[in-house]
Design a protein around this motif. Structure first.
Motif, mmCIF file in Angstrom:
data_model
loop_
_atom_site.group_PDB
_atom_site.id
_atom_site.type_symbol
_atom_site.label_atom_id
_atom_site.label_comp_id
_atom_site.label_asym_id
_atom_site.label_seq_id
_atom_site.Cartn_x
_atom_site.Cartn_y
_atom_site.Cartn_z
ATOM 1 N N ILE A 176 11.796 2.091 -0.727
ATOM 2 C CA ILE A 176 10.796 0.956 -1.466
ATOM 3 C C ILE A 176 10.831 -0.221 -0.720
ATOM 4 O O ILE A 176 9.516 -0.914 -0.535
ATOM 5 N N PHE A 177 11.646 -0.650 0.385
ATOM 6 C CA PHE A 177 11.633 -2.090 0.940
ATOM 7 C C PHE A 177 11.472 -1.916 2.374
ATOM 8 O O PHE A 177 11.422 -2.934 3.003
ATOM 9 N N PHE A 225 7.123 -0.888 -1.821
ATOM 10 C CA PHE A 225 6.747 -2.394 -2.483
ATOM 11 C C PHE A 225 6.068 -3.249 -1.506
ATOM 12 O O PHE A 225 5.096 -4.140 -1.814
ATOM 13 N N LYS A 258 5.025 0.117 -10.476
ATOM 14 C CA LYS A 258 4.695 1.468 -9.655
ATOM 15 C C LYS A 258 5.822 2.003 -8.874
ATOM 16 O O LYS A 258 5.850 3.203 -8.609
ATOM 17 N N GLU A 259 6.959 1.277 -8.608
ATOM 18 C CA GLU A 259 8.167 1.652 -8.207
ATOM 19 C C GLU A 259 9.299 2.275 -8.833
ATOM 20 O O GLU A 259 9.975 3.083 -8.748
ATOM 21 N N VAL A 273 1.040 -7.270 -5.686
ATOM 22 C CA VAL A 273 2.197 -7.921 -6.191
ATOM 23 C C VAL A 273 2.173 -9.440 -6.346
ATOM 24 O O VAL A 273 2.604 -10.026 -7.413
ATOM 25 N N GLY A 312 7.065 -4.486 -10.358
ATOM 26 C CA GLY A 312 7.575 -3.243 -9.929
ATOM 27 C C GLY A 312 7.018 -2.065 -10.370
ATOM 28 O O GLY A 312 8.041 -1.165 -10.440
ATOM 29 N N ARG A 356 2.328 -3.093 -1.113
ATOM 30 C CA ARG A 356 1.396 -3.449 -2.223
ATOM 31 C C ARG A 356 1.522 -4.989 -2.367
ATOM 32 O O ARG A 356 1.605 -5.542 -3.350
ATOM 33 N N GLN A 357 2.128 -5.705 -1.301
ATOM 34 C CA GLN A 357 2.424 -7.120 -1.154
ATOM 35 C C GLN A 357 1.176 -7.911 -1.871
ATOM 36 O O GLN A 357 1.539 -8.897 -2.585
#
Length: 158
Positions: A75-76, A93, A23-24, A100, A21, A96-97
């Motif tokens: 974010i989600f 988020f 970047k978030e 991540v 996380g 960027r799966q």
């Protein structure tokens, strides 16, 4: 293996969370500042004209809740990409799966699925007794087959 290791080493959960996380988190900090200021203005105005003791705590509660709710939504959500004209919208988020997933898999690979941990689970894990019985059964079977093949040659030598 992975769940057991994560339970025994909670610092790895933190590392996964902080790395995945990364970047978030700056967005959360900035959104808290901007949304908090924006939503705090009505609370300030209400306090200016009506100074009840409960206005600031209630305003802080509502502002904090609204700020966090909006940040989490941005974010989600949306989970799947949505096209609005030339713009594609998707949760930060989730967009960027792939990145991540790489971060998560690298930490799991480097720190959890190690030869030492795998050996420990094989020898001492919940199914180790059954595994050792299975190995013993196959080894004994192999020995009996090879002895049966070699037995006539032993008789010749005696």
């Amino acid at each position: 293996l992975v769940v057991e290791q994560l339970v025994n080493a909670p610092e790895l959960v933190n590392e996964i969370f902080l790395t995945a996380g990364s970047k978030e988190f700056p967005f959360i900090v900035r959104s808290g500042f901007y949304f908090g200021f924006l939503f705090g203005l009505p609370t300030m105005l209400l306090w200016y004209f009506y100074q009840a003791w409960w206005i600031l705590p209630l305003g802080g509660l509502l502002v904090g809740y609204a700020t966090n709710w909006i940040a989490i939504k941005i974010i989600f959500e949306p989970k799947r990409p949505r096209k609005l004209g030339p713009i594609t919208i998707q949760g930060m988020f989730l967009k960027r799966q792939k990145e991540v997933s790489e971060v998560y898999s690298n930490i799991i690979e480097e720190k959890l699925i190690t030869p030492k941990n795998i050996t420990h689970v094989i020898l001492h894990g919940s199914g180790s007794a059954q595994l050792l019985e299975l190995i013993e059964l196959h080894v004994n079977d192999a020995i009996e087959r090879y002895v049966a093949i070699a037995q006539p040659y032993f008789a010749l030598g005696v």
